[in-house]
Write a protein that holds these residues in place. Structure first.
Motif, PDB file in Angstrom:
ATOM      1  N   ASP A   1      11.602   2.197   4.517  1.00 53.20           N
ATOM      2  CA  ASP A   1      10.700   2.944   4.609  1.00 53.20           C
ATOM      3  C   ASP A   1       9.156   2.396   5.120  1.00 53.20           C
ATOM      4  O   ASP A   1       8.530   2.903   5.894  1.00 53.20           O
ATOM      5  CB  ASP A   1      10.180   3.405   3.471  1.00 53.20           C
ATOM      6  N   ASN A   2       9.251   1.138   4.990  1.00 51.10           N
ATOM      7  CA  ASN A   2       8.025   0.776   5.745  1.00 51.10           C
ATOM      8  C   ASN A   2       8.283   0.758   7.478  1.00 51.10           C
ATOM      9  O   ASN A   2       8.831   0.221   7.914  1.00 51.10           O
ATOM     10  CB  ASN A   2       7.557  -0.614   5.351  1.00 51.10           C
ATOM     11  N   PRO A   3       6.845   0.797   8.066  1.00 52.48           N
ATOM     12  CA  PRO A   3       7.118   1.661   9.525  1.00 52.48           C
ATOM     13  C   PRO A   3       7.023   0.034  10.013  1.00 52.48           C
ATOM     14  O   PRO A   3       5.727  -1.231   9.865  1.00 52.48           O
ATOM     15  CB  PRO A   3       5.743   2.433   9.944  1.00 52.48           C
ATOM     16  N   LYS A   4       6.681   0.153  11.388  1.00 53.23           N
ATOM     17  CA  LYS A   4       7.777  -1.924  11.904  1.00 53.23           C
ATOM     18  C   LYS A   4       5.680  -1.779  12.736  1.00 53.23           C
ATOM     19  O   LYS A   4       5.899  -0.115  13.626  1.00 53.23           O
ATOM     20  CB  LYS A   4       8.116  -1.511  13.301  1.00 53.23           C
ATOM     21  N   GLY A   5       5.171  -2.290  12.528  1.00 50.51           N
ATOM     22  CA  GLY A   5       3.554  -3.329  13.061  1.00 50.51           C
ATOM     23  C   GLY A   5       2.817  -2.628  12.039  1.00 50.51           C
ATOM     24  O   GLY A   5       3.102  -2.141  11.556  1.00 50.51           O
ATOM     25  N   ARG A   6       1.733  -2.541  12.863  1.00 54.01           N
ATOM     26  CA  ARG A   6       0.343  -2.202  12.635  1.00 54.01           C
ATOM     27  C   ARG A   6       0.510  -0.935  12.630  1.00 54.01           C
ATOM     28  O   ARG A   6      -0.078  -0.114  13.839  1.00 54.01           O
ATOM     29  CB  ARG A   6      -0.738  -3.178  13.035  1.00 54.01           C
ATOM     30  N   PRO A   7      -0.573   0.220  11.592  1.00 55.42           N
ATOM     31  CA  PRO A   7      -0.102   1.062  11.551  1.00 55.42           C
ATOM     32  C   PRO A   7      -2.004   1.802  13.017  1.00 55.42           C
ATOM     33  O   PRO A   7      -2.840   0.845  13.107  1.00 55.42           O
ATOM     34  CB  PRO A   7      -0.649   2.331  10.457  1.00 55.42           C
ATOM     35  N   VAL A   8      -1.549   2.577  13.398  1.00 57.66           N
ATOM     36  CA  VAL A   8      -2.963   3.146  14.341  1.00 57.66           C
ATOM     37  C   VAL A   8      -3.991   3.473  12.940  1.00 57.66           C
ATOM     38  O   VAL A   8      -3.949   3.828  12.454  1.00 57.66           O
ATOM     39  CB  VAL A   8      -2.408   4.344  14.727  1.00 57.66           C
ATOM     40  N   MET A   9      -5.422   2.725  13.926  1.00 57.99           N
ATOM     41  CA  MET A   9      -6.465   3.197  13.181  1.00 57.99           C
ATOM     42  C   MET A   9      -7.534   4.045  13.704  1.00 57.99           C
ATOM     43  O   MET A   9      -7.529   4.916  15.100  1.00 57.99           O
ATOM     44  CB  MET A   9      -7.747   1.897  13.867  1.00 57.99           C
ATOM     45  N   SER A  10      -8.108   5.012  12.483  1.00 56.93           N
ATOM     46  CA  SER A  10      -8.747   6.048  13.557  1.00 56.93           C
ATOM     47  C   SER A  10     -10.291   5.448  13.551  1.00 56.93           C
ATOM     48  O   SER A  10     -10.763   4.355  13.080  1.00 56.93           O
ATOM     49  CB  SER A  10      -8.567   7.485  12.450  1.00 56.93           C
ATOM     50  N   ASP A  11     -10.964   6.541  14.546  1.00 64.42           N
ATOM     51  CA  ASP A  11     -12.376   6.002  14.462  1.00 64.42           C
ATOM     52  C   ASP A  11     -12.515   6.081  13.302  1.00 64.42           C
ATOM     53  O   ASP A  11     -13.453   5.060  13.410  1.00 64.42           O
ATOM     54  CB  ASP A  11     -12.981   7.361  15.709  1.00 64.42           C
ATOM     55  N   LYS A  12     -12.563   6.847  12.719  1.00 64.77           N
ATOM     56  CA  LYS A  12     -13.244   6.452  10.924  1.00 64.77           C
ATOM     57  C   LYS A  12     -13.208   5.594  10.672  1.00 64.77           C
ATOM     58  O   LYS A  12     -14.013   4.702  10.000  1.00 64.77           O
ATOM     59  CB  LYS A  12     -12.906   8.249  10.222  1.00 64.77           C
ATOM     60  N   ALA A  13     -12.296   4.917  10.605  1.00 63.92           N
ATOM     61  CA  ALA A  13     -11.264   3.542   9.716  1.00 63.92           C
ATOM     62  C   ALA A  13     -11.835   2.550  10.301  1.00 63.92           C
ATOM     63  O   ALA A  13     -12.667   1.564  10.165  1.00 63.92           O
ATOM     64  CB  ALA A  13     -10.016   3.423  10.041  1.00 63.92           C
TER      65      ALA A  13
END
Length: 189
Positions: A112-124
């Motif tokens: 269930d854990n996605p591979k790689g680093r999650p995409v960061m939003s502009d707000k984050a």
């Protein structure tokens, strides 16, 4: 990992299909690391056509259940990663190996854990790194338990399917053949 241009893949596959040269010779001639790469391209081409060889611009996200079904199929039938990938409409057989490795190391939850680093939003991106997360951002104990419970249900379902297959593999495959076929078409688009 070496990335090959789509046109190059098509050229290599077509050269193989002319029947004048084998997998190993083609790999050596064009500086491809392994003949297995050429075999995979040819199999993908035969199943999906030229479009199958073109890299997808965005990564497909597969459900945990889909991953468990693919792993279960591979274990039950003894199919290779490449054959399993083709059966489920996937063009990248190494994904199956990655899923299997993660499942063996961490069970269904690891799938269930996605591979790689999650995409960061502009707000984050604008939030200071030293800020502590608020209580709303953290999962509550109840939410964590619900998540764990769902993953355990998926794992039990996988084990039930595996047991059913081991008891009557031919009957199980025949019963679920249509479902796998329709799942692979849905998820390969």
């Amino acid at each position: 990992m070496v990335k090959y241009a789509d046109d190059f893949k098509v050229m290599v596959v077509q050269e193989y299909l002319r029947g004048t040269i084998g997998y190993k010779s083609l790999a050596e001639k064009h500086g491809i690391k392994s003949k297995k790469q050429v075999i995979d391209w040819v199999n993908v081409y035969k199943k999906f056509g030229v479009e199958g060889l073109f890299r997808k611009k965005r990564h497909e996200v597969y459900s945990v259940q889909f991953k468990l079904d693919a792993l279960s199929f591979m274990k039950r039938t003894g199919a290779s990663q490449a054959k399993t990938a083709l059966h489920f409409g996937l063009t990248n057989p190494s994904m199956i190996g990655d899923w299997n490795k993660r499942f063996l190391e961490g069970g269904a939850e690891a799938l269930d854990n996605p591979k790689g680093r999650p995409v960061m939003s502009d707000k984050a991106k604008n939030i200071k790194r030293d800020q502590k997360p608020t209580q709303q951002d953290e999962m509550t104990r109840e939410q964590k338990l619900e998540r764990e419970n769902e993953l355990l249900r998926l794992e039990v379902e996988y084990l039930k399917k595996l047991r059913a297959f081991q008891m009557d593999s031919d009957g199980y495959l025949e019963k679920h053949k249509q479902r796998y076929h329709s799942n692979s078409k849905k998820n390969s688009n």
